[in-house]
Design a protein around this motif. Sequence first.
Motif, mmCIF file in Angstrom:
data_model
loop_
_atom_site.group_PDB
_atom_site.id
_atom_site.type_symbol
_atom_site.label_atom_id
_atom_site.label_comp_id
_atom_site.label_asym_id
_atom_site.label_seq_id
_atom_site.Cartn_x
_atom_site.Cartn_y
_atom_site.Cartn_z
ATOM 1 N N SER A 230 -22.409 6.082 3.561
ATOM 2 C CA SER A 230 -22.579 6.870 4.780
ATOM 3 C C SER A 230 -23.754 7.833 4.663
ATOM 4 N N LYS A 231 -24.243 8.235 5.815
ATOM 5 C CA LYS A 231 -25.258 9.290 5.897
ATOM 6 C C LYS A 231 -24.766 10.408 6.810
ATOM 7 N N TYR A 232 -23.500 10.337 7.233
ATOM 8 C CA TYR A 232 -22.938 11.307 8.172
ATOM 9 C C TYR A 232 -22.684 12.625 7.443
ATOM 10 N N SER A 233 -23.453 13.626 7.800
ATOM 11 C CA SER A 233 -23.443 14.917 7.119
ATOM 12 C C SER A 233 -22.660 15.939 7.933
ATOM 13 N N GLY B 270 -17.264 9.714 4.891
ATOM 14 C CA GLY B 270 -16.989 8.374 5.371
ATOM 15 C C GLY B 270 -16.312 8.503 6.733
ATOM 16 N N TYR B 271 -16.251 7.409 7.488
ATOM 17 C CA TYR B 271 -15.621 7.479 8.798
ATOM 18 C C TYR B 271 -15.189 6.099 9.260
ATOM 19 N N ARG B 272 -14.314 6.125 10.257
ATOM 20 C CA ARG B 272 -13.841 4.896 10.886
ATOM 21 C C ARG B 272 -13.791 5.140 12.384
ATOM 22 N N GLY B 273 -13.719 4.060 13.146
ATOM 23 C CA GLY B 273 -13.675 4.267 14.586
ATOM 24 C C GLY B 273 -13.676 2.979 15.365
ATOM 25 N N LEU B 274 -14.064 3.110 16.633
ATOM 26 C CA LEU B 274 -14.114 1.983 17.559
ATOM 27 C C LEU B 274 -15.480 1.939 18.224
ATOM 28 N N THR C 143 -13.758 11.140 10.937
ATOM 29 C CA THR C 143 -14.085 11.203 9.513
ATOM 30 C C THR C 143 -12.845 10.918 8.686
ATOM 31 N N GLU C 144 -13.076 10.503 7.444
ATOM 32 C CA GLU C 144 -11.967 10.288 6.514
ATOM 33 C C GLU C 144 -12.410 10.660 5.111
ATOM 34 N N GLY C 145 -11.433 11.071 4.323
ATOM 35 C CA GLY C 145 -11.696 11.381 2.922
ATOM 36 C C GLY C 145 -12.485 12.656 2.694
ATOM 37 N N LEU C 146 -12.356 13.650 3.573
ATOM 38 C CA LEU C 146 -13.062 14.911 3.343
ATOM 39 C C LEU C 146 -12.409 15.628 2.163
ATOM 40 N N PRO C 147 -13.207 16.284 1.328
ATOM 41 C CA PRO C 147 -12.634 16.977 0.165
ATOM 42 C C PRO C 147 -11.639 18.057 0.600
ATOM 43 N N PRO C 148 -10.498 18.172 -0.074
ATOM 44 C CA PRO C 148 -9.483 19.163 0.314
ATOM 45 C C PRO C 148 -10.011 20.599 0.277
#
Length: 170
Positions: free
Chosen positions: A42-45, A57-61, A78-83
Amino acid sequence: VGTLLKEVFDPETGTEFSWERWATLRGQRTHVFAFRVLQARSKYSIRAGNLPPIIAGYRGLVYVERSSRQVTRLVLQTEGLPPAFPIQEVRVDLNYDYAEIAGRKYLLPLKAEVKAREGKLLTRNEVEFRSYRKFGTETTITFEPEPLPDEVTREQPEAAKPKPPATKKP
């Protein structure tokens, strides 16, 4: 938000696509595909305050109009962002539609909505794109200007000067 569509379809991102369902969007029959982009590609900052940005990382439609085969909507989460990161989730809903400009139709952004969750705080940024216009001007460039008249560059003769008064000798 503007580069999301490009990133989702960039081969370097390695986006995983799968069929989801049919939908009707703005009166048009539309294919809906699920997608996922792993954080490693990913490059989503995402930024939070003065902290260094993280890549998520991310998921979607993705919605693809059946008749034109154009993307008319992109929804992601988004998914998997650090806690330890203050923002726990970001959701984006980006819509495109046809707008007429100077008698021609173009597929352009219609509305974008970004939601971010930080603890119990939910922020929402909504942007609507309307009233597209064509701005332009016309000009002519010529490379054969009128020549300068000679008197502009020619030395002018001096006017007759009066003689200085005669001086008397003592």
